[in-house]
Design a protein around this motif. Sequence first.
Motif, PDB file in Angstrom:
ATOM      1  N   LEU A 148      39.691  19.274 -15.482  1.00 13.46           N
ATOM      2  CA  LEU A 148      40.920  19.261 -14.686  1.00 13.46           C
ATOM      3  C   LEU A 148      42.144  18.929 -15.528  1.00 13.46           C
ATOM      4  O   LEU A 148      43.245  19.436 -15.257  1.00 13.46           O
ATOM      5  N   ILE A 149      41.968  18.084 -16.542  1.00 12.93           N
ATOM      6  CA  ILE A 149      43.105  17.751 -17.407  1.00 12.93           C
ATOM      7  C   ILE A 149      43.625  19.005 -18.099  1.00 12.93           C
ATOM      8  O   ILE A 149      44.847  19.234 -18.201  1.00 12.93           O
ATOM      9  N   VAL A 150      42.719  19.860 -18.571  1.00 10.49           N
ATOM     10  CA  VAL A 150      43.135  21.063 -19.288  1.00 10.49           C
ATOM     11  C   VAL A 150      43.821  22.056 -18.345  1.00 10.49           C
ATOM     12  O   VAL A 150      44.889  22.599 -18.661  1.00 10.49           O
ATOM     13  N   ILE A 151      43.230  22.294 -17.185  1.00 11.62           N
ATOM     14  CA  ILE A 151      43.818  23.306 -16.294  1.00 11.62           C
ATOM     15  C   ILE A 151      45.082  22.797 -15.610  1.00 11.62           C
ATOM     16  O   ILE A 151      45.944  23.600 -15.222  1.00 11.62           O
ATOM     17  N   TYR A 152      45.237  21.478 -15.481  1.00 12.68           N
ATOM     18  CA  TYR A 152      46.489  20.967 -14.918  1.00 12.68           C
ATOM     19  C   TYR A 152      47.656  21.196 -15.872  1.00 12.68           C
ATOM     20  O   TYR A 152      48.803  21.341 -15.424  1.00 12.68           O
ATOM     21  N   THR A 153      47.374  21.188 -17.174  1.00 10.70           N
ATOM     22  CA  THR A 153      48.444  21.475 -18.128  1.00 10.70           C
ATOM     23  C   THR A 153      48.901  22.928 -18.047  1.00 10.70           C
ATOM     24  O   THR A 153      49.980  23.257 -18.551  1.00 10.70           O
ATOM     25  N   ALA A 207      39.435  31.365 -25.931  1.00  8.43           N
ATOM     26  CA  ALA A 207      39.846  32.298 -24.874  1.00  8.43           C
ATOM     27  C   ALA A 207      41.352  32.547 -24.895  1.00  8.43           C
ATOM     28  O   ALA A 207      41.814  33.650 -24.565  1.00  8.43           O
ATOM     29  N   THR A 208      42.132  31.535 -25.277  1.00  6.18           N
ATOM     30  CA  THR A 208      43.586  31.720 -25.309  1.00  6.18           C
ATOM     31  C   THR A 208      44.017  32.719 -26.383  1.00  6.18           C
ATOM     32  O   THR A 208      45.136  33.232 -26.323  1.00  6.18           O
ATOM     33  N   THR A 209      43.174  32.986 -27.360  1.00  8.82           N
ATOM     34  CA  THR A 209      43.519  33.957 -28.402  1.00  8.82           C
ATOM     35  C   THR A 209      43.220  35.400 -28.001  1.00  8.82           C
ATOM     36  O   THR A 209      43.577  36.312 -28.751  1.00  8.82           O
ATOM     37  N   GLN A 210      42.573  35.588 -26.853  1.00  7.19           N
ATOM     38  CA  GLN A 210      42.248  36.943 -26.418  1.00  7.19           C
ATOM     39  C   GLN A 210      43.493  37.652 -25.888  1.00  7.19           C
ATOM     40  O   GLN A 210      44.368  37.021 -25.277  1.00  7.19           O
ATOM     41  N   PRO A 211      43.607  38.959 -26.094  1.00  9.31           N
ATOM     42  CA  PRO A 211      44.827  39.666 -25.671  1.00  9.31           C
ATOM     43  C   PRO A 211      44.981  39.740 -24.154  1.00  9.31           C
ATOM     44  O   PRO A 211      46.100  39.882 -23.666  1.00  9.31           O
ATOM     45  N   TRP A 212      43.900  39.641 -23.402  1.00  7.86           N
ATOM     46  CA  TRP A 212      43.981  39.743 -21.950  1.00  7.86           C
ATOM     47  C   TRP A 212      44.248  38.396 -21.283  1.00  7.86           C
ATOM     48  O   TRP A 212      44.523  38.334 -20.077  1.00  7.86           O
ATOM     49  N   PHE A 213      44.175  37.295 -22.046  1.00  7.73           N
ATOM     50  CA  PHE A 213      44.310  35.954 -21.471  1.00  7.73           C
ATOM     51  C   PHE A 213      45.768  35.670 -21.142  1.00  7.73           C
ATOM     52  O   PHE A 213      46.648  35.826 -21.984  1.00  7.73           O
ATOM     53  N   VAL A 214      46.026  35.254 -19.916  1.00  4.95           N
ATOM     54  CA  VAL A 214      47.381  34.988 -19.441  1.00  4.95           C
ATOM     55  C   VAL A 214      47.439  33.571 -18.882  1.00  4.95           C
ATOM     56  O   VAL A 214      46.595  33.183 -18.079  1.00  4.95           O
ATOM     57  N   VAL A 215      48.432  32.818 -19.334  1.00  6.73           N
ATOM     58  CA  VAL A 215      48.670  31.471 -18.820  1.00  6.73           C
ATOM     59  C   VAL A 215      49.857  31.527 -17.871  1.00  6.73           C
ATOM     60  O   VAL A 215      50.936  31.978 -18.260  1.00  6.73           O
ATOM     61  N   PRO A 216      49.702  31.119 -16.630  1.00  3.56           N
ATOM     62  CA  PRO A 216      50.810  31.213 -15.672  1.00  3.56           C
ATOM     63  C   PRO A 216      51.935  30.253 -16.021  1.00  3.56           C
ATOM     64  O   PRO A 216      51.719  29.183 -16.589  1.00  3.56           O
ATOM     65  N   HIS A 217      53.155  30.663 -15.659  1.00  6.47           N
ATOM     66  CA  HIS A 217      54.316  29.821 -15.860  1.00  6.47           C
ATOM     67  C   HIS A 217      54.452  28.830 -14.711  1.00  6.47           C
ATOM     68  O   HIS A 217      54.045  29.122 -13.589  1.00  6.47           O
ATOM     69  N   PRO A 218      55.003  27.644 -14.974  1.00  6.68           N
ATOM     70  CA  PRO A 218      55.207  26.685 -13.885  1.00  6.68           C
ATOM     71  C   PRO A 218      56.098  27.271 -12.794  1.00  6.68           C
ATOM     72  O   PRO A 218      57.083  27.945 -13.071  1.00  6.68           O
ATOM     73  N   GLU A 243      54.760  26.780  -6.572  1.00 10.62           N
ATOM     74  CA  GLU A 243      53.434  26.688  -5.979  1.00 10.62           C
ATOM     75  C   GLU A 243      52.362  26.777  -7.056  1.00 10.62           C
ATOM     76  O   GLU A 243      52.562  27.412  -8.098  1.00 10.62           O
ATOM     77  N   VAL A 244      51.238  26.147  -6.779  1.00  6.53           N
ATOM     78  CA  VAL A 244      50.104  26.178  -7.708  1.00  6.53           C
ATOM     79  C   VAL A 244      49.345  27.482  -7.512  1.00  6.53           C
ATOM     80  O   VAL A 244      49.040  27.888  -6.391  1.00  6.53           O
ATOM     81  N   ILE A 245      49.029  28.157  -8.626  1.00  5.62           N
ATOM     82  CA  ILE A 245      48.302  29.419  -8.594  1.00  5.62           C
ATOM     83  C   ILE A 245      46.841  29.129  -8.956  1.00  5.62           C
ATOM     84  O   ILE A 245      46.555  28.432  -9.920  1.00  5.62           O
ATOM     85  N   TYR A 246      45.920  29.654  -8.174  1.00  4.23           N
ATOM     86  CA  TYR A 246      44.501  29.370  -8.365  1.00  4.23           C
ATOM     87  C   TYR A 246      43.771  30.493  -9.105  1.00  4.23           C
ATOM     88  O   TYR A 246      42.867  30.238  -9.883  1.00  4.23           O
ATOM     89  N   ASN A 247      44.148  31.719  -8.845  1.00  2.00           N
ATOM     90  CA  ASN A 247      43.443  32.866  -9.417  1.00  2.00           C
ATOM     91  C   ASN A 247      44.009  33.162 -10.805  1.00  2.00           C
ATOM     92  O   ASN A 247      44.829  34.062 -10.988  1.00  2.00           O
ATOM     93  N   THR A 248      43.573  32.384 -11.810  1.00  2.00           N
ATOM     94  CA  THR A 248      44.116  32.510 -13.156  1.00  2.00           C
ATOM     95  C   THR A 248      42.973  32.530 -14.169  1.00  2.00           C
ATOM     96  O   THR A 248      41.835  32.146 -13.875  1.00  2.00           O
ATOM     97  N   HIS A 249      43.297  32.942 -15.377  1.00  2.00           N
ATOM     98  CA  HIS A 249      42.307  32.956 -16.444  1.00  2.00           C
ATOM     99  C   HIS A 249      41.879  31.555 -16.891  1.00  2.00           C
ATOM    100  O   HIS A 249      40.682  31.332 -17.139  1.00  2.00           O
ATOM    101  N   PRO A 250      42.789  30.571 -17.054  1.00  2.00           N
ATOM    102  CA  PRO A 250      42.323  29.226 -17.424  1.00  2.00           C
ATOM    103  C   PRO A 250      41.330  28.649 -16.422  1.00  2.00           C
ATOM    104  O   PRO A 250      40.329  28.043 -16.807  1.00  2.00           O
ATOM    105  N   THR A 251      41.599  28.857 -15.132  1.00  2.00           N
ATOM    106  CA  THR A 251      40.688  28.348 -14.111  1.00  2.00           C
ATOM    107  C   THR A 251      39.347  29.062 -14.173  1.00  2.00           C
ATOM    108  O   THR A 251      38.276  28.428 -14.057  1.00  2.00           O
ATOM    109  N   ALA A 252      39.360  30.378 -14.356  1.00  2.00           N
ATOM    110  CA  ALA A 252      38.109  31.140 -14.378  1.00  2.00           C
ATOM    111  C   ALA A 252      37.240  30.756 -15.573  1.00  2.00           C
ATOM    112  O   ALA A 252      36.031  30.530 -15.432  1.00  2.00           O
ATOM    113  N   VAL A 253      37.835  30.685 -16.762  1.00  2.00           N
ATOM    114  CA  VAL A 253      37.064  30.325 -17.951  1.00  2.00           C
ATOM    115  C   VAL A 253      36.502  28.910 -17.813  1.00  2.00           C
ATOM    116  O   VAL A 253      35.331  28.641 -18.121  1.00  2.00           O
TER     117      VAL A 253
END
Length: 396
Positions: free
Chosen positions: A102-107, A177-188, A191-201
């Motif tokens: 949770l610490i990682v995905i909260y960031t 995973a963050t080095t992959q070309p398809w990996f996307v980190v949402p911007h603040p 609202e909190v977004i749940y369907n994201t790559h950090p959460t899935a990985v």
Amino acid sequence: TQVYARMKPDQKRGLMEAYEEVLGVHAGMCGDGANDCGALKAARVGLSLGKSEASIAAPFTSTAQCITAVPVLVKQGRCALSSSIALAKFMVLYSLINFAQLIVIYTCWTDLGDWEFFYLDLILIIPMFFALTQLRAPARLMPHAPPDSMTNVPVVGSMVVQVVIQVCFYVGVYLWATTQPWFVVPHPGPEVIYNTHPTAVTFLFCNFQYIIVGIIFARGRGQHSSAAKSFWVVAVVLVANTFLLFQNIPAVSDFFDIPFASPPSSSSSTSSSASSSNSSNSISSGEEESEEIDWENPQAMPLHFKFVLGAVVLVDFFVSFVAEEATNWAIPRVVAAHRAWKRARAKQQFRRLAFAAQHEYTAESAARRRAFFPFGSSTTTAATAPPAQTAPAVVV
């Protein structure tokens, strides 16, 4: 071997109390009559042989009136202690892994979805908890006893080693995973977004980590054995995690907030350049206007990434297994060597103090003898008296 016979009930009780309080020994008592009730209560473990008056006072009762139930009782007690410690270790690791997750995905301004938490608690953790409670006593009694406390050095060392391994693997997988070309980190955003790559990985990889630590801690080093129920429960949970990792069903992915959008097609140049520029968080130099990233449904994880993630899970299990075996082998020996060194040092200090006390006593005794017997014997006086001062000769 000391044998105590023809003892009264009070003497039996006093003997058990002496073993516990004076000698510090965990004493057990077997009895089959009313005269053994006091000793059965005073002993650390009381076993009644038969359903007599002693069964009322003893915490354990054997239907067979023989002492063959003693090793069975010891095996059951060790199994209960070992499985309880394994269960507590699993809950500690579950909490710490979930905390790091949770610490990682909260960031990243995201969080696990409601159904992901539901799957984690109800489908994964509770069955693993149930599997650890179904451990059975082994067929053979081991010569060594299991740890008797959660603060025992081998128990704490095992948990620390496993926490370090699991957190390192998780952080390594996420950074890769963050080095992959398809990996996307949402911007603040608001609202909190749940369907994201950090959460899935995070969700897909940490689910396997919970199973790994459960299997690792279920091995009791001969103090308990796994039951068939435990095996099938772990197998079902493992199959469910594998299905979630490799499936690409839109309904299932949408239910668990896992990205499932198809990769952009290469036919339309404008859409392709926009999607590639947004997935790499950069704007293409040839396009002035590009589409925004679809934060609600990003691109699905490629199949080759899922296979690599599964291989990392296997490596994680192998490293955790080897580290647990090495920890259980090395830490007790280091602790035993440290205790032996302390005992040897204490014996050396005791000998030094005893020698000093004996030397002081010998010197004091000699002084007392000289005080009470100033003249002593002729040999003693001749040996101990100082040389006589002879007067100078005078010649007239």
